[in-house]
Motif scaffolding. Structure first.
Motif, mmCIF file in Angstrom:
data_model
loop_
_atom_site.group_PDB
_atom_site.id
_atom_site.type_symbol
_atom_site.label_atom_id
_atom_site.label_comp_id
_atom_site.label_asym_id
_atom_site.label_seq_id
_atom_site.Cartn_x
_atom_site.Cartn_y
_atom_site.Cartn_z
ATOM 1 N N LEU A 91 4.532 -12.555 5.244
ATOM 2 C CA LEU A 91 4.233 -13.911 4.796
ATOM 3 C C LEU A 91 2.728 -14.122 4.697
ATOM 4 C CD1 LEU A 91 6.791 -15.941 6.939
ATOM 5 C CD2 LEU A 91 7.070 -15.054 4.613
ATOM 6 N N THR A 92 2.321 -14.961 3.778
ATOM 7 C CA THR A 92 0.902 -15.265 3.615
ATOM 8 C C THR A 92 0.445 -16.237 4.699
ATOM 9 O OG1 THR A 92 1.432 -17.032 2.064
ATOM 10 C CG2 THR A 92 0.950 -14.877 1.120
ATOM 11 N N TYR A 93 -0.864 -16.396 4.815
ATOM 12 C CA TYR A 93 -1.439 -17.322 5.783
ATOM 13 C C TYR A 93 -1.021 -18.755 5.477
ATOM 14 C CZ TYR A 93 -4.665 -13.504 6.871
ATOM 15 O OH TYR A 93 -5.209 -12.308 7.232
ATOM 16 N N GLY A 94 -0.794 -19.542 6.514
ATOM 17 C CA GLY A 94 -0.591 -20.973 6.369
ATOM 18 C C GLY A 94 0.763 -21.433 5.859
ATOM 19 N N VAL A 95 1.762 -20.553 5.860
ATOM 20 C CA VAL A 95 3.073 -20.976 5.362
ATOM 21 C C VAL A 95 3.881 -21.651 6.464
ATOM 22 C CG1 VAL A 95 3.186 -19.187 3.588
ATOM 23 C CG2 VAL A 95 4.225 -18.782 5.814
ATOM 24 N N SER A 96 4.844 -22.429 6.035
ATOM 25 C CA SER A 96 5.854 -22.995 6.918
ATOM 26 C C SER A 96 7.174 -22.373 6.504
ATOM 27 C CB SER A 96 5.921 -24.510 6.779
ATOM 28 O OG SER A 96 4.757 -25.108 7.284
ATOM 29 N N VAL A 97 8.038 -22.151 7.484
ATOM 30 C CA VAL A 97 9.311 -21.491 7.198
ATOM 31 C C VAL A 97 10.486 -22.369 7.593
ATOM 32 C CG1 VAL A 97 8.376 -19.142 7.414
ATOM 33 C CG2 VAL A 97 9.291 -20.292 9.436
ATOM 34 N N PRO A 98 11.571 -22.289 6.826
ATOM 35 C CA PRO A 98 12.789 -22.974 7.234
ATOM 36 C C PRO A 98 13.478 -22.129 8.301
ATOM 37 C CG PRO A 98 13.195 -21.778 5.221
ATOM 38 C CD PRO A 98 11.730 -21.602 5.547
ATOM 39 N N ILE A 99 14.136 -22.756 9.240
ATOM 40 C CA ILE A 99 14.923 -22.004 10.217
ATOM 41 C C ILE A 99 16.377 -22.388 9.992
ATOM 42 C CG2 ILE A 99 15.393 -21.560 12.646
ATOM 43 C CD1 ILE A 99 12.470 -22.145 13.250
ATOM 44 N N ASN A 100 17.106 -21.475 9.380
ATOM 45 C CA ASN A 100 18.518 -21.708 9.076
ATOM 46 C C ASN A 100 19.380 -21.581 10.325
ATOM 47 O OD1 ASN A 100 17.883 -21.916 6.296
ATOM 48 N ND2 ASN A 100 17.784 -19.696 6.198
ATOM 49 N N CYS A 101 19.048 -20.579 11.147
ATOM 50 C CA CYS A 101 19.735 -20.349 12.412
ATOM 51 C C CYS A 101 18.858 -19.411 13.237
ATOM 52 C CB CYS A 101 21.129 -19.750 12.189
ATOM 53 S SG CYS A 101 21.141 -18.141 11.355
ATOM 54 N N GLN A 102 19.216 -19.222 14.506
ATOM 55 C CA GLN A 102 18.446 -18.364 15.402
ATOM 56 C C GLN A 102 19.381 -17.447 16.160
ATOM 57 O OE1 GLN A 102 16.499 -21.901 17.253
ATOM 58 N NE2 GLN A 102 14.623 -20.707 16.994
ATOM 59 N N LYS A 103 18.856 -16.267 16.535
ATOM 60 C CA LYS A 103 19.665 -15.356 17.340
ATOM 61 C C LYS A 103 18.764 -14.570 18.280
ATOM 62 C CE LYS A 103 21.944 -12.141 15.267
ATOM 63 N NZ LYS A 103 22.714 -11.332 14.321
ATOM 64 N N PRO A 104 19.316 -14.157 19.412
ATOM 65 C CA PRO A 104 18.534 -13.357 20.346
ATOM 66 C C PRO A 104 18.347 -11.941 19.817
ATOM 67 C CG PRO A 104 20.769 -13.638 21.164
ATOM 68 C CD PRO A 104 20.658 -14.455 19.911
ATOM 69 N N GLY A 105 17.249 -11.328 20.214
ATOM 70 C CA GLY A 105 16.949 -9.960 19.808
ATOM 71 C C GLY A 105 15.864 -9.390 20.702
ATOM 72 N N GLU A 106 15.003 -8.587 20.116
ATOM 73 C CA GLU A 106 13.909 -7.959 20.856
ATOM 74 C C GLU A 106 12.934 -9.018 21.366
ATOM 75 O OE1 GLU A 106 10.163 -4.943 19.985
ATOM 76 O OE2 GLU A 106 11.758 -5.128 18.505
ATOM 77 N N ARG A 107 12.468 -8.829 22.593
ATOM 78 C CA ARG A 107 11.494 -9.743 23.191
ATOM 79 C C ARG A 107 10.116 -9.446 22.602
ATOM 80 N NH1 ARG A 107 11.584 -13.214 27.099
ATOM 81 N NH2 ARG A 107 13.678 -12.641 27.728
ATOM 82 N N VAL A 108 9.450 -10.504 22.097
ATOM 83 C CA VAL A 108 8.151 -10.382 21.444
ATOM 84 C C VAL A 108 7.198 -11.409 22.039
ATOM 85 C CG1 VAL A 108 6.941 -10.673 19.239
ATOM 86 C CG2 VAL A 108 9.152 -9.546 19.283
ATOM 87 N N THR A 109 5.930 -11.023 22.195
ATOM 88 C CA THR A 109 4.897 -11.938 22.661
ATOM 89 C C THR A 109 4.013 -12.323 21.490
ATOM 90 O OG1 THR A 109 4.905 -10.976 24.868
ATOM 91 C CG2 THR A 109 2.934 -12.201 24.232
ATOM 92 N N GLY A 110 3.793 -13.621 21.327
ATOM 93 C CA GLY A 110 2.961 -14.125 20.236
ATOM 94 C C GLY A 110 2.154 -15.320 20.690
ATOM 95 N N PRO A 111 1.544 -16.033 19.760
ATOM 96 C CA PRO A 111 0.702 -17.182 20.091
ATOM 97 C C PRO A 111 1.440 -18.300 20.818
ATOM 98 C CG PRO A 111 0.453 -16.595 17.780
ATOM 99 C CD PRO A 111 1.562 -15.768 18.333
ATOM 100 N N TYR A 112 2.758 -18.376 20.643
ATOM 101 C CA TYR A 112 3.530 -19.447 21.269
ATOM 102 C C TYR A 112 4.373 -18.940 22.435
ATOM 103 C CZ TYR A 112 1.891 -21.788 17.109
ATOM 104 O OH TYR A 112 1.080 -22.305 16.126
ATOM 105 N N GLY A 113 3.922 -17.842 23.056
ATOM 106 C CA GLY A 113 4.598 -17.342 24.241
ATOM 107 C C GLY A 113 5.392 -16.072 23.988
ATOM 108 N N THR A 114 6.246 -15.755 24.944
ATOM 109 C CA THR A 114 7.111 -14.577 24.859
ATOM 110 C C THR A 114 8.537 -15.063 24.712
ATOM 111 O OG1 THR A 114 5.606 -13.273 26.211
ATOM 112 C CG2 THR A 114 7.873 -12.487 26.046
ATOM 113 N N SER A 115 9.243 -14.495 23.740
ATOM 114 C CA SER A 115 10.591 -14.961 23.462
ATOM 115 C C SER A 115 11.422 -13.833 22.876
ATOM 116 C CB SER A 115 10.535 -16.125 22.467
ATOM 117 O OG SER A 115 11.836 -16.538 22.090
#
Length: 129
Positions: free
Chosen positions: A75-99
């Motif tokens: 994805l390019t810089y500054g985009v917003s994404v729709p979230i259709n649904c969510q599912k558990p998977g691999e644990r990843v650490t990013g700017p908004y924590g680890t999830s």
């Protein structure tokens, strides 16, 4: 735990594609914003909320909920994404924590929730089936 799922650099930093993967990412980046806009129109008609990707991040879109899944596009810089649904998977650490949550942004396309500003550490959409 994935060390780095997204490339966090300033938008003005020039990068040169030196590997086959980087070349594919560069080619896909050009069309990514158009695809997101098309997805945005469909999402809005269904009432799906959009969430911003962390500033300064070009986020990898994967074929499933983990970094070992096929890279579909970046994805390019500054985009917003729709979230259709969510599912558990691999644990990843990013700017908004680890999830371990992954957000489905289109059919068969997932991004790590730790890079999306949902305002929550938990589910903000239905669980993917």
């Amino acid at each position: 735990m994935a060390l780095e799922e997204a490339e966090a650099t300033t938008p003005t930093t020039a990068t040169t594609a030196t590997t086959a993967t980087e070349e594919v990412e560069a080619a896909q980046e050009a069309g990514a914003s158009e695809e997101i806009e098309g997805t945005a129109a469909a999402a809005e008609s269904l009432g799906v909320r959009r969430y911003p990707v962390a500033p300064g991040v070009r986020l990898n879109v994967r074929g499933g909920p983990g970094t070992s899944y096929r890279l579909i596009r970046v994805l390019t810089y500054g985009v917003s994404v729709p979230i259709n649904c969510q599912k558990p998977g691999e644990r990843v650490t990013g700017p908004y924590g680890t999830s371990n949550l992954w957000d489905n942004i289109a059919n068969g396309e997932y991004v790590a929730d730790a890079y999306v500003n949902t305002g929550s550490d938990g589910y903000v959409a239905v669980r993917c089936s």
